[in-house]
Design an enzyme around this catalytic site. Structure first.
Site, mmCIF file in Angstrom:
data_model
loop_
_atom_site.group_PDB
_atom_site.id
_atom_site.type_symbol
_atom_site.label_atom_id
_atom_site.label_comp_id
_atom_site.label_asym_id
_atom_site.label_seq_id
_atom_site.Cartn_x
_atom_site.Cartn_y
_atom_site.Cartn_z
ATOM 1 N N GLY A 154 0.565 -1.599 0.090
ATOM 2 C CA GLY A 154 0.088 -0.259 -0.019
ATOM 3 C C GLY A 154 0.772 1.386 -0.226
ATOM 4 O O GLY A 154 2.167 1.268 0.262
ATOM 5 N N CYS A 155 0.408 2.317 -0.359
ATOM 6 C CA CYS A 155 0.807 3.658 -0.310
ATOM 7 C C CYS A 155 1.819 4.101 1.291
ATOM 8 O O CYS A 155 3.270 4.245 0.645
ATOM 9 C CB CYS A 155 -0.123 5.114 -1.188
ATOM 10 S SG CYS A 155 -1.686 4.633 -0.811
ATOM 11 N N TYR A 156 0.594 4.283 1.987
ATOM 12 C CA TYR A 156 0.876 4.871 2.926
ATOM 13 C C TYR A 156 1.867 3.978 3.553
ATOM 14 O O TYR A 156 2.961 3.716 4.432
ATOM 15 C CB TYR A 156 -0.107 4.870 4.097
ATOM 16 C CG TYR A 156 -1.506 6.429 3.604
ATOM 17 C CD1 TYR A 156 -0.868 7.043 4.196
ATOM 18 C CD2 TYR A 156 -2.543 5.501 3.909
ATOM 19 C CE1 TYR A 156 -1.270 8.146 3.619
ATOM 20 C CE2 TYR A 156 -3.048 6.634 3.556
ATOM 21 C CZ TYR A 156 -3.032 7.704 3.765
ATOM 22 O OH TYR A 156 -3.625 8.888 3.266
#
Lengths: 347, 347, 347, 347
Positions: A154-156
């Site tokens: 995921g991005c985070y």
């Protein structure tokens, strides 16, 4: 060079569009299938004017049918689908001999119970969990090379884990004291007709959301725990800020007793100095999202604070780039024996 | 009603402009002097087209000369000047019988040594420190009413202190575990011709800065320590985000053992339920800066996280409003016996 | 392939940065010199973090000294300098055998008197005017191929001229009725520490400026007059809007009697259907700047209005791309026998 | 003073929110009813956190039922509803003795056939057209004072008409040559969950739309024709720009032979120098939307161009202020004998 025949499944969201952008310009890729239920039958260039006149933009969207995708001769498929939906199509494509890079959360967690806890429904394909490789190339390049199923992070999580992992591995910080605050561009919330995502609702606005238990915590804690050799539980507070893309994450943690600032710098250098997509800004370097937008880079700066005994880690990435599409292409490059930076040399 | 004759010293920066906006519309104020070295001689309306046709916009800027200011009959002066410069003019105006609301840092710290540590030069008026009242009306209204010299708090400190103070007073959190992350609009950096503040350098960008020892830490820790009854040292990381104004602050801290979520809510209610400018969003409320811009409100939401044992405090204010001009006017209202909300009833 | 040794003179403004971005990724270019008085001695990667880890980013800025530039073996030089300054260095580099693409206004006008009228000083190098080719590749590709001195067009002119030129050539519109309104991103105003360009002065703001006689009118009217075969005088109103880059231009003109909508479409098709960087959106197509940012494309849509007898031309380009750096690279490609799209295949 | 009991029908769109903001702070208004089908039953403060703690924010939304509205004792109703829907409720409220300020298009046109041409359906209440007054206070204040049904003008029309009307009345320009280009903030497109209005679709973007026959042309041409004493047909091209609110309009027209620049300035002065909400910027004044946002002002600057013989009119207003809610309140003030500026004195 023979180009790898490649499909994008779910190519009309922001992550899908970024994959289109990257793969249309990738020297080692021939795009053979792009799917979108609502755009099926229309050409890529007509749906996304930005791509008109790109070689490949005459390709038409098709329905996400595994047989149709396989019939194009696709060797690889990127899945940019909602969690829960991706697993089924991944299984079908794997069965048809494609190698799959899944950008959803479906294969990121080793433990189906954790998946259920964080995603609210039973895991849709527990039998495949053992085959999936969590696709963080800076950590797991060798496994990615041979994987048939890569779960792209995921991005985070990417922005949080990369700075922390070396410090946890070398036991420089106290894992119980980690607090991560992230600021993300609005594209991270997806391309859906939702009142809260209107221009006038996001512009001139910033706000935290998803506290205290954002879904991304599950993969963050999984990977941090592996690095630390113990269970790590962290605080993570995401915020929405009015930019199209870009994530800046600021993470603080207590230094273990006796740890010097120099050892922080050294740990990061050891981990990343030869990595093509990690740029170390050094002590005092404050990562700025504008330097990484539309690239696959993650910039990492840090500082220590003798007053509080904490280290401050500051990272910046593009949530659609290193946080999603770019990192997926990086894994793809490894899987197919290409140079890790192919198609990602844009600035 | 007799309007209070009022001066603004340093009225061409963003804080000065906000004071102009508020005081031109304040029913209890007659603006009698506005100063600006570079705009002296020009009318307010010609320098700031936004204020044309406002009653009072025909007033002309003058040099910041204490005698000239006093000669207008001014009873009150707001100082929106750089630290180090404000002290001298404050002294001169106090000597001429004016009551002063200083928005600089010059009178915020009780301890001249701390001032020197954080501001890099000797305190310019140590003899006045004892007279100054730190102007946080929710905490110190009674002292403000009778003060001749109010030191109006900084923008970041206001957003950090207001949520924390009741929890520290009631010993609900461990002061050694406080981490505050703030995101501020660009007006907080001032109105100066600086490359780093250009539109194209700030737009589509976010970044931390000023780590690990931003100047505002000095007043934050002073006030938190008073509330806690012990020395408090905190981590504070400010970030710049691409909005004109608005600050969102997210603060985490460990709950003391046995503290329930309910006690957090109750502490905030006890402290602020009758305060006109604090809006409590309750448990799970994520403060959004777009709800407070151009007002004097601070919105405060919170959540507890059983996984980490931390409380998450989320506050939003306008850095030019409750974080600067609005709060200064709130103190002014108290000082002159007006209703606390006069001139601040805009939404 | 032998890469063309290339210099950028004046590489620290926004146009210079865009040239850096394009040439660092250009497969036919070896960047051998980049100049900047204020950054001399520093490496490209240290001045612009975005370019760190790009191949070539270790190059250091030098002073803009012609001998030093020539000593690098540079065969081509891009000049991103203020008008009035570019001419002198162009002369010196031409004398040293380099081929020059000048992005300033110094060589765009055939008539030195017009230059003096619009730029307020005598032309600095009238003897070179005859050698310069106005570098609009869609119009003058053959002359560009053999030119040693190309004057790359301005950002506004490109967006105004490309839609109009075919209609004027085919006498479909009345030249006396042309009105062009342009909206430009803030980067078009340059990278200079100016109060009016601060984030807070441009964000949430739009305004016309430079009326009625913006400097770009001189080249616009020169080229429109050539196409029309008669003197053309137009109204042009530029506006600043809060985006980093992108220009949208809307131009109206009266159709000549008897002209059908179809003939408008046909004229544009005839002129541009084989051009790699012009995308025709057809009748009713409203060009959107977000589809062209960071590319060398210009999108052109149009509509006719039977109520007023006018045609409405709508074009979009990136002011730093097709409006500056991209177009200059396009000319460079022609000059050096490369494919016209080399280094410009980004989306 | 007895406050006027007032209702807002349709108070959850951007215009409705602006009316809420203005009327909650209006000294002569008591808000007695606010309607919204989807928010019925919820309090104003809970739906719009910005208004929490405003006096009146405890009012709850009700269904838009005419009897229920009349039962509150409302004397006036603002309608912020879609065209076609407003007419019916207007009729019902008029029948119950309320005076109505309608912000939709339903009563702006005198000619039902023109309504049908531009809005695509038969006019819903032709019998009421004769009673409606087109509510441009600078032009028709006397009629507004006694009207029971005011049709408040559209946002674009206000910005286009106010600069043009005096020039047409005094026959200074050729009506056949009028071209108006407007740039509007995104709130002008309404508060609806539409993909094209998402933050990421509007930010860093600008585009024309609605060419060649935007609906607002109908009222623009009606009013310009009245002023000119002849049928006027104009070109109007609206553009969307990435700001929350604000419209800038640039209009060009040929000066009639012999007309001097001075006569332009004089015509504007004659028409507006005593108007409280028109600010004349004079010759060369370029109106900037940032000076009018959240106010009821319209700023008007102008320039003449001897090269083309055209006048350039530049106006700026807030599309939600003078372009919608503010202007409606201005009419309301006239209708109820209040000072024209009551409740609109914000800067």
């Amino acid at each position: 060079m023979n180009r790898i025949k490649t499909a994008i499944v779910g190519a009309s969201g922001y992550t899908g569009i970024e994959l289109l952008r990257l793969l249309l310009g990738h020297p080692g890729v021939e795009l053979v299938a792009v799917t979108s239920r609502q755009e099926a039958g229309k050409s890529l260039g007509s749906v996304f004017p930005r791509f008109q006149k790109a070689a490949g933009s005459e390709l038409s969207f098709i329905e996400p049918d595994p047989d149709a995708i396989a019939a194009t001769g696709a060797q690889a498929a990127f899945l940019a689908l909602p969690h829960g939906v991706a697993a089924e199509i991944a299984r079908a494509l794997l069965a048809r001999g494609l190698r799959v890079i899944d950008l959803s959360a479906d294969f990121r967690l080793h433990d189906a119970a954790v998946y259920e806890e964080f995603y609210g429904h039973a895991h849709p394909a527990t039998d495949l969990l053992g085959d999936a490789v969590y696709g963080l190339p800076e950590v797991r390049a060798e496994k990615i090379r041979t994987a048939n199923l890569v779960a792209s992070p995921g991005c985070y999580p990417t922005s949080i884990m990369l700075p922390l992992l070396p410090l946890l591995r070398e036991k420089l910080i106290d894992p119980a004291t980690i607090v991560a605050n992230s600021m993300s561009g609005v594209s991270g919330a997806g391309r859906k007709a939702d009142l809260s995502l209107l221009f006038c609702e996001c512009n001139e606005s910033t706000r935290a959301y998803g506290v205290p238990k954002h879904r991304h915590l599950s993969e963050i804690e999984q990977e941090l725990s592996i690095a630390a050799g113990e269970t790590v539980v962290v605080s993570f507070i995401p915020h929405l800020i009015p930019v199209n893309s870009g994530i800046v994450t600021t993470t603080t943690a207590k230094l273990r007793s006796g740890v010097t600032p120099e050892s922080i710098g050294k740990a990061l250098e050891n981990a990343y100095s030869t990595q093509p997509f990690v740029r170390l800004l050094g002590r005092g370097g404050c990562a700025d999202s504008k330097n990484v937008t539309r690239t696959n880079f993650i910039d990492i700066g840090w500082q220590t604070d003798p007053r509080t005994g904490r280290v401050i880690l500051m990272s910046a990435e593009d949530n659609l780039g290193k946080g999603a599409g770019g990192q997926a292409v990086q894994s793809f490059n490894l899987m197919f024996g290409l140079s890790e930076t192919d198609g990602l040399q844009n600035f």
